[in-house]
Design an enzyme around this catalytic site. Structure first.
Site, PDB file in Angstrom:
ATOM      1  N   GLY A  27      57.114  -0.795  17.781  1.00  0.00           N
ATOM      2  CA  GLY A  27      57.746  -2.109  17.603  1.00  0.00           C
ATOM      3  C   GLY A  27      59.031  -2.215  18.395  1.00  0.00           C
ATOM      4  CB  SER A  69      64.421  -2.614   4.360  1.00  0.00           C
ATOM      5  OG  SER A  69      65.157  -3.705   3.839  1.00  0.00           O
ATOM      6  CE1 TYR A  76      60.077  -5.615   5.672  1.00  0.00           C
ATOM      7  CE2 TYR A  76      61.921  -5.726   4.139  1.00  0.00           C
ATOM      8  CZ  TYR A  76      61.433  -5.488   5.415  1.00  0.00           C
ATOM      9  OH  TYR A  76      62.298  -5.110   6.405  1.00  0.00           O
TER      10      TYR A  76
HETATM   11  P1  NDP Z   1      61.288  -8.095  14.795  1.00  0.00           P
HETATM   12  O1  NDP Z   1      60.371  -9.010  14.064  1.00  0.00           O
HETATM   13  O2  NDP Z   1      62.418  -8.662  15.582  1.00  0.00           O
HETATM   14  O3  NDP Z   1      60.435  -7.116  15.762  1.00  0.00           O
HETATM   15  C1  NDP Z   1      59.345  -6.433  15.219  1.00  0.00           C
HETATM   16  C2  NDP Z   1      58.715  -5.557  16.276  1.00  0.00           C
HETATM   17  O4  NDP Z   1      57.637  -4.849  15.667  1.00  0.00           O
HETATM   18  C3  NDP Z   1      58.133  -6.326  17.429  1.00  0.00           C
HETATM   19  O5  NDP Z   1      58.247  -5.569  18.624  1.00  0.00           O
HETATM   20  C4  NDP Z   1      56.653  -6.448  17.043  1.00  0.00           C
HETATM   21  O6  NDP Z   1      55.751  -6.578  18.160  1.00  0.00           O
HETATM   22  C5  NDP Z   1      56.427  -5.111  16.381  1.00  0.00           C
HETATM   23  N1  NDP Z   1      55.303  -5.110  15.469  1.00  0.00           N
HETATM   24  C6  NDP Z   1      55.095  -5.874  14.370  1.00  0.00           C
HETATM   25  N2  NDP Z   1      53.918  -5.556  13.797  1.00  0.00           N
HETATM   26  C7  NDP Z   1      53.372  -4.571  14.553  1.00  0.00           C
HETATM   27  C8  NDP Z   1      52.167  -3.823  14.496  1.00  0.00           C
HETATM   28  N3  NDP Z   1      51.253  -4.032  13.516  1.00  0.00           N
HETATM   29  N4  NDP Z   1      51.922  -2.901  15.457  1.00  0.00           N
HETATM   30  C9  NDP Z   1      52.814  -2.668  16.441  1.00  0.00           C
HETATM   31  N5  NDP Z   1      53.989  -3.333  16.545  1.00  0.00           N
HETATM   32  C10 NDP Z   1      54.249  -4.285  15.620  1.00  0.00           C
HETATM   33  O7  NDP Z   1      61.816  -7.088  13.665  1.00  0.00           O
HETATM   34  P2  NDP Z   1      63.243  -6.356  13.494  1.00  0.00           P
HETATM   35  O8  NDP Z   1      63.689  -5.811  14.776  1.00  0.00           O
HETATM   36  O9  NDP Z   1      64.132  -7.247  12.724  1.00  0.00           O
HETATM   37  O10 NDP Z   1      62.816  -5.176  12.510  1.00  0.00           O
HETATM   38  C11 NDP Z   1      62.517  -3.870  12.967  1.00  0.00           C
HETATM   39  C12 NDP Z   1      62.357  -2.978  11.755  1.00  0.00           C
HETATM   40  O11 NDP Z   1      63.548  -3.021  10.984  1.00  0.00           O
HETATM   41  C13 NDP Z   1      61.223  -3.415  10.820  1.00  0.00           C
HETATM   42  O12 NDP Z   1      60.598  -2.282  10.282  1.00  0.00           O
HETATM   43  C14 NDP Z   1      61.961  -4.177   9.738  1.00  0.00           C
HETATM   44  O13 NDP Z   1      61.244  -4.200   8.542  1.00  0.00           O
HETATM   45  C15 NDP Z   1      63.222  -3.369   9.645  1.00  0.00           C
HETATM   46  N6  NDP Z   1      64.358  -4.067   9.048  1.00  0.00           N
HETATM   47  C16 NDP Z   1      64.888  -5.180   9.637  1.00  0.00           C
HETATM   48  C17 NDP Z   1      65.971  -5.802   9.061  1.00  0.00           C
HETATM   49  C18 NDP Z   1      66.619  -7.006   9.663  1.00  0.00           C
HETATM   50  O14 NDP Z   1      67.556  -7.522   9.057  1.00  0.00           O
HETATM   51  N7  NDP Z   1      66.201  -7.489  10.808  1.00  0.00           N
HETATM   52  C19 NDP Z   1      66.561  -5.301   7.817  1.00  0.00           C
HETATM   53  C20 NDP Z   1      65.936  -4.116   7.302  1.00  0.00           C
HETATM   54  C21 NDP Z   1      64.872  -3.530   7.907  1.00  0.00           C
HETATM   55  P3  NDP Z   1      55.614  -8.012  18.938  1.00  0.00           P
HETATM   56  O15 NDP Z   1      56.924  -8.231  19.640  1.00  0.00           O
HETATM   57  O16 NDP Z   1      54.504  -7.790  19.879  1.00  0.00           O
HETATM   58  O17 NDP Z   1      55.348  -9.017  17.875  1.00  0.00           O
END
Ligand code: NDP
Length: 246
Positions: free
Chosen positions: A10, A140, A153
């Site tokens: 991701g 998280s 989640y």
């Molecule tokens: P984003 O939604 O900005 O980015 C998510 C990324 O994960 C993207 O690159 C997406 O790919 C990829 N992705 C999603 N599903 C899949 C899958 N099934 N297989 C492969 N890749 C996948 O998320 P964030 O950067 O905000 O979050 C990153 C991590 O941090 C996550 O685990 C989230 O739960 C965690 N988190 C985030 C918080 C926040 O405040 N933002 C707080 C706490 C935890 P694509 O670009 O192709 O869609």
């Protein structure tokens, strides 16, 4: 970390992109996986290369066993066995429990928790052989304290913490550490859609008084990935401006 092989799942956007760039600055080769957004992933690759590191992109669903097997094979062929795995891919499908659909529950568990399991299992043998490895999974604060409307989640993120502690116990004596980072509210597309009153409510619980930056999470991941963190394992490090104090 010079020359080490890192995989950030991701890593196309948000926190994963910041982690990929930060690891690149530490001298690792960086493999990045993402699910659908080619354009965003290309931008990550550009930034990683700008930081002076080699980068390979893999379009791969972490929830699919076949995709993950192909991903790990692909990284191995490009750079060698994965030495630093960052389980960052994550998604949300929020709903209150009484309205939660099976598909919403299953999709979140499949990406966040099963994805972490599949990627970890796939890299572990190589790490055991090398007697060195770093597994860092992105949980998280919601996995620590829960959140109304996010039971699916929260369950996936709490699951990652228990999973990580178990791995830490299994392979600690092989030079492998497994840790979790628990971000609070970080400025990414995941939080950009939150209504203003929710953001205001959240900020009221953050002693530092602002949302976090993806780079602030990446900094902690880079620490856990480095030699300096060799004696830190099974831990959950919150990066949340003091929202949850353990
Ligand atoms: P984003 O939604 O900005 O980015 C998510 C990324 O994960 C993207 O690159 C997406 O790919 C990829 N992705 C999603 N599903 C899949 C899958 N099934 N297989 C492969 N890749 C996948 O998320 P964030 O950067 O905000 O979050 C990153 C991590 O941090 C996550 O685990 C989230 O739960 C965690 N988190 C985030 C918080 C926040 O405040 N933002 C707080 C706490 C935890 P694509 O670009 O192709 O869609």
């Amino acid at each position: 970390m010079e020359g080490r092989v890192a995989l950030v799942t991701g890593g196309g956007r948000g926190i994963g992109r910041a982690i990929a760039v930060r690891l690149a600055e530490s001298g690792t080769k960086v493999a990045v996986s993402y699910r659908t957004n080619d354009e965003a992933a290309e931008e990550t690759a550009r930034l990683v290369r700008e930081a002076g590191a080699e980068c390979e992109l893999f379009k791969s669903d972490v929830a699919s066993s076949d995709d993950v097997a192909a991903l790990i094979k692909g990284v191995s062929e490009a750079f060698g066995p994965v030495e630093i795995l960052v389980n960052n891919a994550g998604t949300t499908r929020d709903n209150i429990m009484m309205r939660m659909k099976d598909a919403q529950f299953d999709e979140v568990i499949a990406t966040n928790l099963k994805g972490t399991y599949l990627c970890t299992r796939a890299v572990l043998r190589g790490m055991v052989r090398a007697r060195w490895g770093r597994i860092i999974s992105v949980s998280s604060v919601v996995g620590l304290i829960g959140n109304a409307g996010q039971a699916n989640y929260a369950a996936s993120k709490a699951g990652i913490i228990g999973f990580t502690k178990s791995i830490a116990r299994e392979v600690g004596n092989r030079g492998i550490t497994a840790n979790t980072v628990a971000p609070g509210y970080i400025k990414t597309e995941l939080t950009a859609g939150l209504p203003e009153e929710i953001t205001e409510r959240v900020l009221g619980q953050v002693p530092i008084g602002r949302l976090g930056e993806p780079e602030e999470v990446a900094e902690v991941v880079a620490f856990l990935a480095g030699e300096g963190a060799a004696y830190v394992t099974g831990q959950t490090l919150a990066v949340d401006g003091g929202m949850v104090m353990q």
